[in-house]
Motif scaffolding. Structure first.
Motif, PDB file in Angstrom:
ATOM      1  N   THR A  19      87.735  11.482 -14.316  1.00  0.00           N
ATOM      2  CA  THR A  19      88.638  11.457 -15.444  1.00  0.00           C
ATOM      3  C   THR A  19      89.217  12.833 -15.730  1.00  0.00           C
ATOM      4  O   THR A  19      88.526  13.835 -15.621  1.00  0.00           O
ATOM      5  CB  THR A  19      87.884  10.975 -16.698  1.00  0.00           C
ATOM      6  N   SER A  37      96.887   1.913 -10.729  1.00  0.00           N
ATOM      7  CA  SER A  37      97.125   1.149 -11.946  1.00  0.00           C
ATOM      8  C   SER A  37      97.273   2.148 -13.091  1.00  0.00           C
ATOM      9  O   SER A  37      96.821   3.285 -12.993  1.00  0.00           O
ATOM     10  CB  SER A  37      95.989   0.168 -12.220  1.00  0.00           C
ATOM     11  N   LEU A  38      97.923   1.710 -14.145  1.00  0.00           N
ATOM     12  CA  LEU A  38      98.180   2.595 -15.269  1.00  0.00           C
ATOM     13  C   LEU A  38      98.016   1.788 -16.552  1.00  0.00           C
ATOM     14  O   LEU A  38      98.663   0.761 -16.734  1.00  0.00           O
ATOM     15  CB  LEU A  38      99.606   3.164 -15.177  1.00  0.00           C
ATOM     16  N   ASP A  39      97.152   2.208 -17.414  1.00  0.00           N
ATOM     17  CA  ASP A  39      96.908   1.542 -18.683  1.00  0.00           C
ATOM     18  C   ASP A  39      97.329   2.489 -19.804  1.00  0.00           C
ATOM     19  O   ASP A  39      96.766   3.563 -19.955  1.00  0.00           O
ATOM     20  CB  ASP A  39      95.423   1.184 -18.804  1.00  0.00           C
ATOM     21  N   ILE A  40      98.349   2.086 -20.569  1.00  0.00           N
ATOM     22  CA  ILE A  40      98.891   2.930 -21.624  1.00  0.00           C
ATOM     23  C   ILE A  40      98.668   2.219 -22.947  1.00  0.00           C
ATOM     24  O   ILE A  40      99.084   1.080 -23.130  1.00  0.00           O
ATOM     25  CB  ILE A  40     100.395   3.198 -21.398  1.00  0.00           C
ATOM     26  N   SER A  41      98.009   2.895 -23.878  1.00  0.00           N
ATOM     27  CA  SER A  41      97.735   2.267 -25.162  1.00  0.00           C
ATOM     28  C   SER A  41      98.762   2.647 -26.222  1.00  0.00           C
ATOM     29  O   SER A  41      98.755   2.091 -27.310  1.00  0.00           O
ATOM     30  CB  SER A  41      96.328   2.651 -25.650  1.00  0.00           C
ATOM     31  N   GLY A  42      99.652   3.558 -25.928  1.00  0.00           N
ATOM     32  CA  GLY A  42     100.681   3.979 -26.889  1.00  0.00           C
ATOM     33  C   GLY A  42     102.058   3.523 -26.449  1.00  0.00           C
ATOM     34  O   GLY A  42     102.215   2.617 -25.646  1.00  0.00           O
ATOM     35  N   ASP A  43     103.083   4.178 -26.975  1.00  0.00           N
ATOM     36  CA  ASP A  43     104.466   3.846 -26.661  1.00  0.00           C
ATOM     37  C   ASP A  43     104.886   4.480 -25.344  1.00  0.00           C
ATOM     38  O   ASP A  43     104.351   5.489 -24.922  1.00  0.00           O
ATOM     39  CB  ASP A  43     105.404   4.360 -27.769  1.00  0.00           C
ATOM     40  N   ILE A  44     105.887   3.864 -24.701  1.00  0.00           N
ATOM     41  CA  ILE A  44     106.500   4.419 -23.495  1.00  0.00           C
ATOM     42  C   ILE A  44     107.975   4.636 -23.809  1.00  0.00           C
ATOM     43  O   ILE A  44     108.643   3.724 -24.285  1.00  0.00           O
ATOM     44  CB  ILE A  44     106.376   3.468 -22.293  1.00  0.00           C
ATOM     45  N   ASP A  45     108.483   5.811 -23.542  1.00  0.00           N
ATOM     46  CA  ASP A  45     109.890   6.119 -23.744  1.00  0.00           C
ATOM     47  C   ASP A  45     110.446   6.546 -22.391  1.00  0.00           C
ATOM     48  O   ASP A  45     110.069   7.581 -21.862  1.00  0.00           O
ATOM     49  CB  ASP A  45     110.058   7.230 -24.780  1.00  0.00           C
ATOM     50  N   THR A  50     114.552   2.131 -14.960  1.00  0.00           N
ATOM     51  CA  THR A  50     113.201   1.743 -14.605  1.00  0.00           C
ATOM     52  C   THR A  50     113.281   0.529 -13.694  1.00  0.00           C
ATOM     53  O   THR A  50     113.847  -0.493 -14.065  1.00  0.00           O
ATOM     54  CB  THR A  50     112.381   1.398 -15.871  1.00  0.00           C
TER      55      THR A  50
END
Length: 182
Positions: A19, A37-45, A50
């Motif tokens: 990590t 893989s990608l785990d995002i818990s917030g916003d993506i701008d 894309t």
């Protein structure tokens, strides 16, 4: 362990690395990041285009622009035994509330226009249109804006047949018999 008091300007972090915990600081790169893989818990701008091969969204989608479906067309699939597509638009004081626009491009010839078909599966794995509603150009004259509405249904085992037409002058034709509607 990697300990740095400044920027990590060269080298690489190789496989087997665990990590990366950088606290509240950002990770910035001028190169391309590659993730299994990608785990995002917030916003993506995203500022730019894309390209996603498959999108599975579990929540609501709020689109601030136009949705464009490619030349291959597209479809919306609703839940079984539920409403397939619900369109909400405008407010009670807005004209054109919930309007659907179905248009044919380059419809310069007669009998061209947009339509809606109603159908479904009539036997296992076989779909068919049972009825269609068309808005069509009345004649092939360039710059002519007159149009008519055409209603069609399919007879059992047969072709789609025109059942009713409303032309630009208000004449309604049902089963071949015309009657002027005031």
């Amino acid at each position: 362990n990697i300990v740095t008091t400044g920027a990590l300007n060269s080298g690489s972090i190789t496989s087997g690395f665990g990590t990366i915990n950088n606290g509240a600081s950002a990770i910035t790169t001028t190169g391309v990041g590659s993730f299994a893989s990608l785990d995002i818990s917030g916003d993506i701008d995203v500022d730019g285009i894309t390209n996603l091969d498959v999108v599975d969204i579990d929540g609501a989608v709020d689109m601030a622009s136009t949705l464009v479906i490619g030349s291959a067309g597209g479809s919306w699939n609703g839940a079984a035994n539920g409403r397939d597509v619900t369109i909400h638009g405008g407010s009670e004081t807005t004209t054109g509330v919930g309007q659907i626009s179905v248009q044919a491009t380059d419809a310069f010839g007669a009998n061209l226009g947009g339509g809606i078909s109603f159908g479904g599966e009539y036997s296992a794995g076989s779909n068919i249109d049972w009825a269609t509603l068309w808005g069509r150009k009345e004649n092939a004259t360039d710059d002519n804006t007159a149009g008519y509405m055409q209603f069609n249904t399919r007879v059992n085992g047969g072709n789609m047949t025109e059942r009713m037409r409303i032309d630009s002058s208000g004449v309604v034709t049902i089963g071949g018999a015309a009657a002027k509607v005031a």
